[in-house]
Design an enzyme around this catalytic site. Sequence first.
Site, short mmCIF file in Angstrom:
data_model
loop_
_atom_site.label_atom_id
_atom_site.label_comp_id
_atom_site.label_asym_id
_atom_site.label_seq_id
_atom_site.Cartn_x
_atom_site.Cartn_y
_atom_site.Cartn_z
N SER A 12 46.91 47.23 27.17
CA SER A 12 47.09 47.58 28.35
C SER A 12 45.92 48.44 29.02
O SER A 12 46.20 49.02 30.24
CB SER A 12 48.46 48.68 28.02
OG SER A 12 48.05 49.70 27.32
N SER A 131 37.19 48.14 14.66
CA SER A 131 36.80 49.26 14.16
C SER A 131 35.93 50.45 15.06
O SER A 131 36.48 50.65 16.18
CB SER A 131 35.75 49.25 12.74
OG SER A 131 35.46 50.17 12.09
N TYR A 145 40.84 59.82 11.61
CA TYR A 145 40.23 58.76 12.78
C TYR A 145 39.27 57.85 11.81
O TYR A 145 39.49 56.69 11.72
CB TYR A 145 39.73 59.00 13.95
CG TYR A 145 39.15 57.91 14.88
CD1 TYR A 145 40.20 57.11 15.62
CD2 TYR A 145 37.75 57.88 14.92
CE1 TYR A 145 39.55 55.93 16.36
CE2 TYR A 145 37.38 56.63 15.63
CZ TYR A 145 38.33 55.88 16.38
OH TYR A 145 37.82 54.82 16.96
N ALA A 147 38.71 58.06 8.81
CA ALA A 147 39.18 57.36 7.59
C ALA A 147 39.76 55.78 7.89
O ALA A 147 39.74 55.12 6.91
CB ALA A 147 40.16 58.39 6.92
N LYS A 149 39.13 53.95 10.32
CA LYS A 149 38.18 53.00 10.66
C LYS A 149 37.48 52.51 9.35
O LYS A 149 37.15 51.24 9.10
CB LYS A 149 37.25 53.49 11.78
CG LYS A 149 37.85 53.79 12.96
CD LYS A 149 38.61 52.48 13.47
CE LYS A 149 39.19 52.84 14.93
NZ LYS A 149 39.81 51.48 15.46
N1 LIG Z 1 36.38 54.17 23.50
C1 LIG Z 1 35.52 54.66 22.39
O1 LIG Z 1 34.58 55.19 22.71
C2 LIG Z 1 35.72 53.76 21.15
C3 LIG Z 1 34.77 53.73 20.28
C4 LIG Z 1 34.91 53.23 18.90
C5 LIG Z 1 35.85 52.44 18.70
N2 LIG Z 1 37.05 52.58 19.63
C6 LIG Z 1 38.28 51.81 19.29
O2 LIG Z 1 38.58 50.57 20.08
C7 LIG Z 1 40.00 50.32 20.14
C8 LIG Z 1 40.52 50.22 21.81
O3 LIG Z 1 40.23 51.68 22.36
P1 LIG Z 1 39.74 52.11 23.80
O4 LIG Z 1 38.62 52.71 23.95
O5 LIG Z 1 40.29 50.62 24.63
O6 LIG Z 1 40.92 53.00 24.05
P2 LIG Z 1 42.25 53.34 25.19
O7 LIG Z 1 41.66 52.76 26.49
O8 LIG Z 1 42.89 54.40 24.91
O9 LIG Z 1 43.45 51.98 24.82
C9 LIG Z 1 43.88 51.88 23.69
C10 LIG Z 1 44.88 50.75 23.60
O10 LIG Z 1 45.71 50.92 22.21
C11 LIG Z 1 46.92 51.07 22.72
N3 LIG Z 1 47.99 51.54 21.71
C12 LIG Z 1 47.88 52.75 21.23
N4 LIG Z 1 48.79 52.86 20.44
C13 LIG Z 1 49.59 51.68 20.30
C14 LIG Z 1 50.61 51.44 19.57
N5 LIG Z 1 51.30 52.20 18.58
N6 LIG Z 1 51.15 50.05 19.47
C15 LIG Z 1 50.47 49.18 20.46
N7 LIG Z 1 49.39 49.65 21.21
C16 LIG Z 1 48.86 50.88 20.99
C17 LIG Z 1 47.25 51.40 24.17
O11 LIG Z 1 48.29 50.94 24.77
P3 LIG Z 1 49.63 51.63 24.88
O12 LIG Z 1 49.48 53.08 24.99
O13 LIG Z 1 50.20 51.14 26.24
O14 LIG Z 1 50.62 51.32 23.82
C18 LIG Z 1 46.05 51.04 24.82
O15 LIG Z 1 46.23 49.58 25.34
C19 LIG Z 1 40.74 51.28 19.47
O16 LIG Z 1 40.96 50.98 18.22
C20 LIG Z 1 39.80 52.46 19.44
O17 LIG Z 1 39.87 53.16 18.01
C21 LIG Z 1 36.90 53.17 20.90
#
Ligand SMILES: NC(=O)c1ccc[n+]([C@@H]2O[C@H](COP(=O)([O-])OP(=O)(O)OC[C@H]3O[C@@H](n4cnc5c(N)ncnc54)[C@H](OP(=O)(O)O)[C@@H]3O)[C@@H](O)[C@H]2O)c1
Length: 278
Positions: A12, A131, A145, A147, A149
């Site tokens: 989303s 991750s 967090y 942990a 990943k």
């Molecule tokens: N952005 C960064 O700097 C970064 C860096 C390294 C890794 N990551 C990882 O990349 C992934 C994507 O993150 P993003 O940066 O795109 O963050 P984001 O914009 O916050 O998106 C996170 C997504 O996860 C969904 N989500 C959260 N809890 C959920 C649940 N219980 N069930 C189903 N969906 C859920 C949210 O949708 P709803 O709230 O609508 O459910 C949203 O679509 C994550 O695993 C994050 O840890 C991010």
Amino acid sequence: MTEKIVAITGASNGMGLEAALLFAKRGWKVYAGARRVEKIPQDEDKIIAVKLDVTDSASNQDFVQQILTQAGHIDVLINNAGYGEYGPAEEISMDKIRKQFETNFFGAVELTQLILPTMRAQNYGRIVNISSIGGDGYMPLGAYYHATKAAIQQWSDVLDLEVSQFGIRSVCVQPGGTQSSWGAIALNNSKANLSEHSPYQPLVDSVSSGLERFMKSSAKASDLAEVFYKAATEIKPSLRYLHSFSDKFMVNVARKHPQVFRRAILAAMRYFERQNKK
Ligand SMILES: NC(=O)c1ccc[n+]([C@@H]2O[C@H](COP(=O)([O-])OP(=O)(O)OC[C@H]3O[C@@H](n4cnc5c(N)ncnc54)[C@H](OP(=O)(O)O)[C@@H]3O)[C@@H](O)[C@H]2O)c1
């Protein structure tokens, strides 16, 4: 030719949403899951928006059932849903720590278990686990967090050893700082998780300003969607996919020179502490 099917969790917003759009543009049918299903662009031909909470077993079962009933097969599962329950390791409640693992780790585990029998029967499948560079590196306030990943990386590697005999591969993408809601959610959590008169208040203040700066110079979610696509489609996949040179450098130092990495993080903490006092 059979239509290619990908299931993406957390579609989303951020990288999951961009990945859904990219796969659809390249002719795949995308089953896109998230709690805020209304935020997922619905396009019956290409993107099927499904309400999904990865912490809820019934929701995970419904998600997989819908895909298998409608499409009959699945090529790729992207375990992307996640967030950062930031805050001092001492002060985050056990409920929140459990929820962090339920979302970032156990959700991926359960969906994968549900999908593997179909992938084994097909003799083909790819599990792409999102991750972070923080699966190897780390920063203060991210204990749980990081942990989750680190856990998903170890789990993915073991799974890959077990399922490659069936033509299935399990790989990890390790994004670095990327523009999305992730940074704002982690910052809010680090403040919300502080107790009254917490001795960690100065640490939260300095790490927050560091994190804010770090997120400003971050990659675009659409760039990472390209990395997800590569991880999902490369014929001979790597175990790890990283986007930028600086991400690769950081992960390399953290893995090969843990003491150097720790000193660099301590130096950054002191720098942001000084900046905050000015
Ligand atoms: N952005 C960064 O700097 C970064 C860096 C390294 C890794 N990551 C990882 O990349 C992934 C994507 O993150 P993003 O940066 O795109 O963050 P984001 O914009 O916050 O998106 C996170 C997504 O996860 C969904 N989500 C959260 N809890 C959920 C649940 N219980 N069930 C189903 N969906 C859920 C949210 O949708 P709803 O709230 O609508 O459910 C949203 O679509 C994550 O695993 C994050 O840890 C991010």
